[in-house]
Design a protein around this motif. Structure first.
Motif, PDB file in Angstrom:
ATOM      1  N   ASP A   1       0.877  -1.170   0.000  1.00  0.00           N
ATOM      2  CA  ASP A   1       0.000   0.000   0.000  1.00  0.00           C
ATOM      3  C   ASP A   1       0.916   1.222   0.000  1.00  0.00           C
ATOM      4  OD1 ASP A   1      -2.226   1.570   0.049  1.00  0.00           O
ATOM      5  OD2 ASP A   1      -2.765   1.140   2.125  1.00  0.00           O
ATOM      6  N   ASN A   2       1.059   1.849  -1.133  1.00  0.00           N
ATOM      7  CA  ASN A   2       2.078   2.872  -1.372  1.00  0.00           C
ATOM      8  C   ASN A   2       1.870   4.104  -0.484  1.00  0.00           C
ATOM      9  OD1 ASN A   2       4.395   3.305  -2.735  1.00  0.00           O
ATOM     10  ND2 ASN A   2       3.446   4.050  -4.608  1.00  0.00           N
ATOM     11  N   ARG A   3       2.540   4.122   0.673  1.00  0.00           N
ATOM     12  CA  ARG A   3       2.438   5.257   1.591  1.00  0.00           C
ATOM     13  C   ARG A   3       3.738   6.045   1.663  1.00  0.00           C
ATOM     14  NH1 ARG A   3      -1.850   3.571   6.009  1.00  0.00           N
ATOM     15  NH2 ARG A   3      -2.910   2.031   4.746  1.00  0.00           N
ATOM     16  N   LYS A   4       4.859   5.331   1.592  1.00  0.00           N
ATOM     17  CA  LYS A   4       6.167   5.991   1.685  1.00  0.00           C
ATOM     18  C   LYS A   4       6.941   5.870   0.374  1.00  0.00           C
ATOM     19  CE  LYS A   4       6.142   5.641   6.574  1.00  0.00           C
ATOM     20  NZ  LYS A   4       6.780   5.284   7.791  1.00  0.00           N
ATOM     21  N   PHE A   5       6.313   5.288  -0.624  1.00  0.00           N
ATOM     22  CA  PHE A   5       6.836   5.210  -1.988  1.00  0.00           C
ATOM     23  C   PHE A   5       8.138   4.422  -2.105  1.00  0.00           C
ATOM     24  CE2 PHE A   5       4.216   8.992  -1.574  1.00  0.00           C
ATOM     25  CZ  PHE A   5       3.244   8.708  -2.522  1.00  0.00           C
ATOM     26  N   TYR A   6       8.256   3.346  -1.319  1.00  0.00           N
ATOM     27  CA  TYR A   6       9.432   2.481  -1.441  1.00  0.00           C
ATOM     28  C   TYR A   6       9.282   1.602  -2.672  1.00  0.00           C
ATOM     29  CZ  TYR A   6      13.008  -0.970  -0.671  1.00  0.00           C
ATOM     30  OH  TYR A   6      14.095  -1.783  -0.855  1.00  0.00           O
TER      31      TYR A   6
ATOM     32  N   LEU B   1       5.932  -4.859   2.699  1.00  0.00           N
ATOM     33  CA  LEU B   1       6.484  -4.999   1.349  1.00  0.00           C
ATOM     34  C   LEU B   1       5.966  -6.238   0.639  1.00  0.00           C
ATOM     35  CD1 LEU B   1      10.206  -4.175   2.171  1.00  0.00           C
ATOM     36  CD2 LEU B   1       8.421  -2.609   1.416  1.00  0.00           C
ATOM     37  N   GLY B   2       6.023  -6.186  -0.650  1.00  0.00           N
ATOM     38  CA  GLY B   2       5.732  -7.335  -1.497  1.00  0.00           C
ATOM     39  C   GLY B   2       6.814  -7.432  -2.555  1.00  0.00           C
TER      40      GLY B   2
ATOM     41  N   PHE C   1      -1.178 -14.062  -2.313  1.00  0.00           N
ATOM     42  CA  PHE C   1      -1.298 -13.218  -3.498  1.00  0.00           C
ATOM     43  C   PHE C   1      -1.898 -11.886  -3.057  1.00  0.00           C
ATOM     44  CE2 PHE C   1      -1.163 -17.495  -5.156  1.00  0.00           C
ATOM     45  CZ  PHE C   1      -0.298 -17.362  -6.225  1.00  0.00           C
ATOM     46  N   THR C   2      -1.238 -10.796  -3.418  1.00  0.00           N
ATOM     47  CA  THR C   2      -1.688  -9.458  -3.041  1.00  0.00           C
ATOM     48  C   THR C   2      -2.257  -8.767  -4.267  1.00  0.00           C
ATOM     49  OG1 THR C   2       0.061  -9.353  -1.381  1.00  0.00           O
ATOM     50  CG2 THR C   2      -0.978  -7.272  -1.999  1.00  0.00           C
ATOM     51  N   TYR C   3      -3.441  -8.198  -4.086  1.00  0.00           N
ATOM     52  CA  TYR C   3      -4.131  -7.494  -5.171  1.00  0.00           C
ATOM     53  C   TYR C   3      -4.463  -6.076  -4.718  1.00  0.00           C
ATOM     54  CZ  TYR C   3      -4.756 -12.055  -7.286  1.00  0.00           C
ATOM     55  OH  TYR C   3      -4.529 -13.278  -7.844  1.00  0.00           O
ATOM     56  N   LYS C   4      -4.619  -5.205  -5.696  1.00  0.00           N
ATOM     57  CA  LYS C   4      -5.051  -3.836  -5.416  1.00  0.00           C
ATOM     58  C   LYS C   4      -6.107  -3.456  -6.444  1.00  0.00           C
ATOM     59  CE  LYS C   4      -3.348   0.788  -4.486  1.00  0.00           C
ATOM     60  NZ  LYS C   4      -2.139   1.618  -4.340  1.00  0.00           N
TER      61      LYS C   4
ATOM     62  N   VAL D   1      -6.133  -2.594  -1.228  1.00  0.00           N
ATOM     63  CA  VAL D   1      -5.168  -3.695  -1.141  1.00  0.00           C
ATOM     64  C   VAL D   1      -5.766  -4.814  -0.294  1.00  0.00           C
ATOM     65  CG1 VAL D   1      -2.877  -4.380  -0.345  1.00  0.00           C
ATOM     66  CG2 VAL D   1      -3.215  -2.135  -1.387  1.00  0.00           C
ATOM     67  N   PHE D   2      -5.699  -6.028  -0.798  1.00  0.00           N
ATOM     68  CA  PHE D   2      -6.122  -7.196  -0.030  1.00  0.00           C
ATOM     69  C   PHE D   2      -5.280  -8.397  -0.435  1.00  0.00           C
ATOM     70  CE2 PHE D   2      -8.649  -7.223  -3.848  1.00  0.00           C
ATOM     71  CZ  PHE D   2      -8.760  -8.563  -4.203  1.00  0.00           C
ATOM     72  N   GLU D   3      -5.232  -9.369   0.456  1.00  0.00           N
ATOM     73  CA  GLU D   3      -4.427 -10.571   0.219  1.00  0.00           C
ATOM     74  C   GLU D   3      -5.317 -11.808   0.225  1.00  0.00           C
ATOM     75  OE1 GLU D   3      -1.600 -10.331   3.426  1.00  0.00           O
ATOM     76  OE2 GLU D   3      -0.207  -9.159   2.196  1.00  0.00           O
ATOM     77  N   VAL D   4      -4.878 -12.799  -0.542  1.00  0.00           N
ATOM     78  CA  VAL D   4      -5.552 -14.097  -0.577  1.00  0.00           C
ATOM     79  C   VAL D   4      -4.501 -15.156  -0.283  1.00  0.00           C
ATOM     80  CG1 VAL D   4      -6.943 -15.698  -1.918  1.00  0.00           C
ATOM     81  CG2 VAL D   4      -7.143 -13.239  -2.350  1.00  0.00           C
TER      82      VAL D   4
END
Length: 177
Positions: free
Chosen positions: A21-26, A61-62, A100-103, A134-137
Motif C-alpha cells: 500500500d504505497n504510503r512511503k513510496f518504497y 512490502l511485497g 497473493f496481493t491485489y489492489k 489492497v487485499f491478500e488471498v
C-alpha cells in the motif's frame, strides 16, 4: 531484506520489491544478478539506508518476480511469475502457503481460483465477496503437486459493472526450501 524464489528454467527475471500500500513510496527495481535455473535463488539487499529510516516492516512490502524482461512501470500484470518468500534473517523451513496481493481501484465483487495446468482442474476456489484497495488471498501450498498453476481473479466493478480480471501462471516446485 531477502527474497527467495524457485526458478524452473533459464528465463529472464525481473525482480521488484515495493510497498503493498504505497504510503512511503518504497520501490526497488533494476536488480542485476545471475539466476540459477532449477534452484531456489536468493536476492539480498541492505535495509539501513532506506527501509529502516522509512520505518517499513517486512509485512509492508511485497515482491514480484516476473519471468520476462522488465517491462515499463505501466505495463499490465505479468503472464508468468515466480512466487517469492520475503524475509529478514532466516527463510522459513517449509512452504505452507502462497499469499497473493491485489489492489483494486474501485469496489468490486470478486472470486479467485487456482487451477492446475496439467489437467485443468480447479484446486482452490475462493469467493472473496466485495473488495477494494489492497487485499491478500492465502492459498495453501502443502497440498499442491509439483507443476504449473494458473491463478485467476475475476469479478465485476460494483459501480460500473465493468469486468475485473487478473491472471498469472506459476510453477510450484516439489523441492524443499
Amino acid at each position: 531484506m531477502q527474497a527467495r524464489f524457485y526458478l524452473q528454467e533459464n528465463t529472464p527475471v525481473c525482480l521488484v520489491a515495493r510497498e503493498k500500500d504505497n504510503r512511503k513510496f518504497y520501490w526497488l527495481d533494476q536488480v542485476q544478478q545471475s539466476w540459477q535455473p532449477g534452484e531456489f535463488n536468493t536476492f539480498s539487499w541492505p535495509t539501513a539506508t532506506v527501509i529502516k529510516p522509512l520505518q517499513l516492516k517486512v509485512t509492508d512490502l511485497g515482491v514480484l518476480v516476473r519471468l520476462q524482461d522488465c517491462p515499463s512501470v505501466d505495463s499490465a500484470a505479468p503472464d508468468r511469475i515466480a512466487p517469492a518468500i520475503l524475509y529478514q534473517n532466516q527463510p522459513p523451513n517449509e512452504l505452507s502457503a502462497y499469499v497473493f496481493t491485489y489492489k483494486l481501484r474501485a469496489n468490486a465483487k470478486v472470486k479467485l481460483k487456482v487451477k492446475s495446468l496439467a489437467d485443468g482442474q480447479t484446486v482452490f476456489p475462493k469467493e472473496l465477496g466485495n473488495k477494494t484497495g489492497v487485499f491478500e488471498v492465502v492459498v495453501p501450498a502443502n497440498k499442491l503437486a509439483s507443476g504449473d498453476y494458473q491463478v485467476e481473479l475475476t469479478g465485476y466493478d460494483l459501480a460500473s459493472n465493468s469486468p475485473v480480471y487478473q491472471s498469472v501462471r506459476f510453477f510450484h516446485p516439489a523441492k524443499p526450501l
